[in-house]
Write an enzyme that holds these catalytic residues in place. Structure first.
Site, mmCIF file in Angstrom:
data_model
loop_
_atom_site.group_PDB
_atom_site.id
_atom_site.type_symbol
_atom_site.label_atom_id
_atom_site.label_comp_id
_atom_site.label_asym_id
_atom_site.label_seq_id
_atom_site.Cartn_x
_atom_site.Cartn_y
_atom_site.Cartn_z
ATOM 1 N N ASP A 60 -7.773 22.001 -9.313
ATOM 2 C CA ASP A 60 -7.964 20.892 -10.255
ATOM 3 C C ASP A 60 -7.327 21.336 -11.569
ATOM 4 O O ASP A 60 -7.870 22.162 -12.291
ATOM 5 C CB ASP A 60 -9.458 20.587 -10.423
ATOM 6 C CG ASP A 60 -9.712 19.391 -11.339
ATOM 7 O OD1 ASP A 60 -8.891 19.143 -12.245
ATOM 8 O OD2 ASP A 60 -10.747 18.718 -11.161
ATOM 9 N N LYS A 119 -7.239 11.454 -17.769
ATOM 10 C CA LYS A 119 -7.431 12.205 -18.999
ATOM 11 C C LYS A 119 -6.137 12.217 -19.829
ATOM 12 O O LYS A 119 -5.799 11.203 -20.409
ATOM 13 C CB LYS A 119 -7.937 13.615 -18.662
ATOM 14 C CG LYS A 119 -9.173 13.601 -17.740
ATOM 15 C CD LYS A 119 -10.424 13.059 -18.406
ATOM 16 C CE LYS A 119 -11.524 12.674 -17.433
ATOM 17 N NZ LYS A 119 -12.002 13.729 -16.549
ATOM 18 N N ARG A 160 0.813 -1.222 0.000
ATOM 19 C CA ARG A 160 0.000 0.000 0.000
ATOM 20 C C ARG A 160 0.848 1.274 0.000
ATOM 21 O O ARG A 160 0.411 2.338 -0.423
ATOM 22 C CB ARG A 160 -0.969 -0.012 1.190
ATOM 23 C CG ARG A 160 -2.097 0.958 1.000
ATOM 24 C CD ARG A 160 -3.210 0.919 2.050
ATOM 25 N NE ARG A 160 -3.220 -0.194 2.942
ATOM 26 C CZ ARG A 160 -2.860 -0.140 4.242
ATOM 27 N NH1 ARG A 160 -2.443 0.988 4.779
ATOM 28 N NH2 ARG A 160 -2.919 -1.220 4.994
ATOM 29 N N TYR A 199 -16.096 20.500 -11.419
ATOM 30 C CA TYR A 199 -16.513 19.192 -11.932
ATOM 31 C C TYR A 199 -17.668 18.677 -11.062
ATOM 32 O O TYR A 199 -17.607 18.763 -9.834
ATOM 33 C CB TYR A 199 -15.288 18.276 -11.831
ATOM 34 C CG TYR A 199 -15.444 16.866 -12.297
ATOM 35 C CD1 TYR A 199 -15.711 16.572 -13.624
ATOM 36 C CD2 TYR A 199 -15.276 15.812 -11.395
ATOM 37 C CE1 TYR A 199 -15.822 15.249 -14.038
ATOM 38 C CE2 TYR A 199 -15.373 14.495 -11.808
ATOM 39 C CZ TYR A 199 -15.661 14.222 -13.137
ATOM 40 O OH TYR A 199 -15.757 12.926 -13.537
HETATM 41 C C1 PLP Z 1 -12.653 13.597 -15.250
HETATM 42 C C2 PLP Z 1 -12.384 14.702 -14.322
HETATM 43 C C3 PLP Z 1 -12.210 14.467 -12.958
HETATM 44 C C4 PLP Z 1 -12.404 13.119 -12.334
HETATM 45 O O1 PLP Z 1 -11.503 12.165 -12.769
HETATM 46 P P1 PLP Z 1 -11.856 10.598 -12.645
HETATM 47 O O2 PLP Z 1 -10.552 9.936 -12.880
HETATM 48 O O3 PLP Z 1 -12.875 10.332 -13.698
HETATM 49 O O4 PLP Z 1 -12.405 10.363 -11.284
HETATM 50 C C5 PLP Z 1 -11.893 15.538 -12.153
HETATM 51 N N1 PLP Z 1 -11.760 16.775 -12.643
HETATM 52 C C6 PLP Z 1 -11.923 17.038 -13.945
HETATM 53 C C7 PLP Z 1 -11.756 18.432 -14.425
HETATM 54 C C8 PLP Z 1 -12.258 16.022 -14.819
HETATM 55 O O5 PLP Z 1 -12.468 16.294 -16.109
#
Ligand code: PLP
Length: 392
Positions: free
Chosen positions: A180, A205, A55, A108
């Site tokens: 973010d 992403k 972990r 988000y």
């Molecule tokens: C997709 C996304 C997330 C979340 O990511 P996951 O891996 O799908 O949980 C958070 N912030 C933004 C801006 C996103 O586009």
């Protein structure tokens, strides 16, 4: 080192690769020791990239963490099984019952839901704020405000935030600034140059880039790294080395992918700007996008994700546009090599601190690596279907 060179080298220190090109997949739950001395050494250094227990990570995760901090900056990178886990764990690592946080109104959607459901239940209050608020955020800071959370550009509607203006005020009031930073991929906006304390990405992403792995990262400054790392560990966060291996592969081509996504998206956006069906382009590189001036000042590039508002449309005509697309598939994501399309006929539902000014539907596109002419043809035929329904 220039960024193109970093994409090739990040995380490939020989202590992780032991001579091969790519840091290998090292799978482990149990780590075994041959002597008390060895075990003690691992125990003392267990938070510091030493094999201790699965972990806490293995060389695959240590290499990936190093790679991410080499790209984005900061003192260390915590890894999570999704971007959402990165966001929620980063916040939970720094709030306690009775605290207040400021959350950008264009966050988000699952980030909002987390505030409204989980944080609310543990007695942490959320106030949403206008993404364009800048230094005026000071008027919303309370004595118990511990975190100011930003997302720039905003989800769906793409407002670009003045991060340094907000960070300056936040620090005067001892608030932690979390961002973010998914849209920039940690590449086109260098968060720690602009006062961010914790930079979060859905590595799902562009870092992964191939639509086949869920992954999150949170990188902290020296001041906040220990608390982020240890609290995330205590909440049980860890990730499969196979997923991290794929994310490392993504980093190698991140620069060329981002550039191609950006070029393709600009071509499509410029074409859209000539169309009667399009009212407003919400792409940070366009003057029509709120925060465009800040984008020009703070970012070094873009990517494939942007939105636009239709001149006219209703659910039936938007459905006709969406059904029958050849290259743009509908999907709740972005950042992979493929093009995606999404319609939102009720953006206002997602906003509470600001008023969404348009009645018409919004379309969000992720422009992939296909040939742009094919994509434009696809959209052109989609507009014909939209008009056919509206003019019937
Ligand atoms: C997709 C996304 C997330 C979340 O990511 P996951 O891996 O799908 O949980 C958070 N912030 C933004 C801006 C996103 O586009």
């Amino acid at each position: 080192m220039k960024k193109e060179t970093k994409f090739v080298n990040a995380g490939r220190q020989s202590k992780w690769t032991r001579g091969v090109v790519n840091p290998p997949v090292e799978r482990a739950s149990t780590v075994v020791f041959d002597s008390v001395k060895q075990m003690k050494h691992a125990t003392v250094n267990r938070g510091n990239q030493v094999l201790f227990y699965g972990r806490r990570g293995t060389s695959t995760s240590f290499a990936f963490s190093d790679a991410m901090t080499e790209l984005e900056g900061g003192a260390g990178c915590a890894i999570y099984p999704s971007g959402t886990a990165a966001i929620t764990n980063a916040i939970l690592s720094f709030v306690k019952t009775g605290d207040h946080i400021l959350m950008v109104d264009t966050a988000y959607e699952p980030t909002r839901d987390f505030c409204d459901k989980i944080l609310k239940n543990i007695g942490v209050e959320t106030t949403y704020y206008d993404p364009l608020i800048g230094a005026d955020i000071e008027s919303l800071i309370q004595k118990n405000t511990s975190v100011i959370f930003l997302e720039s550009p905003g989800s769906i509607t793409m407002e670009v935030q003045d991060v340094p203006a907000i960070a300056k005020v936040a620090h005067q009031h001892n608030c932690i600034v979390m961002l973010d930073n998914t849209w920039s991929a940690g590449v086109n906006f260098q968060p720690f140059d602009f006062g961010v304390d914790i930079s979060i990405q859905a590595a799902t992403k562009y870092i992964v880039g191939h639509s086949d792995v869920m992954l999150g990262t949170a990188i902290a400054t020296e001041e906040h790294w220990e608390q982020l790392r240890e609290n995330s560990y205590l909440m049980g966060q860890c990730t499969s080395p196979d997923d991290l291996y794929l994310a490392m592969r993504g980093i190698r081509t991140l620069g060329v992918r981002l550039k191609q996504h950006q070029d393709n998206a600009l071509k499509v956006a410029n074409w859209l700007a000539t169309r009667d069906e399009v009212d407003v382009i919400l792409h940070p590189a366009f003057e029509s996008c709120p925060g465009h001036e800040v984008f020009k000042r703070d970012f070094t590039g873009g990517n494939g994700l942007f939105s636009f508002v239709l001149t006219r449309g209703n659910q039936a005509s938007v459905n006709a546009l969406l059904d029958g697309m050849h290259h743009f598939k509908m999907g709740y994501s972005w950042g992979g090599f493929e093009s995606l399309i999404l319609a939102n006929t009720n953006v206002g539902r997602l906003r509470t601190a600001t008023q969404w000014p348009y009645e018409q539907p919004l379309i969000r596109l992720h422009i992939g690596l296909e040939n742009v002419d094919d994509l434009i043809d696809d959209l052109s035929q989609g507009f014909a279907r939209l008009n056919a329904v509206l003019d019937a």
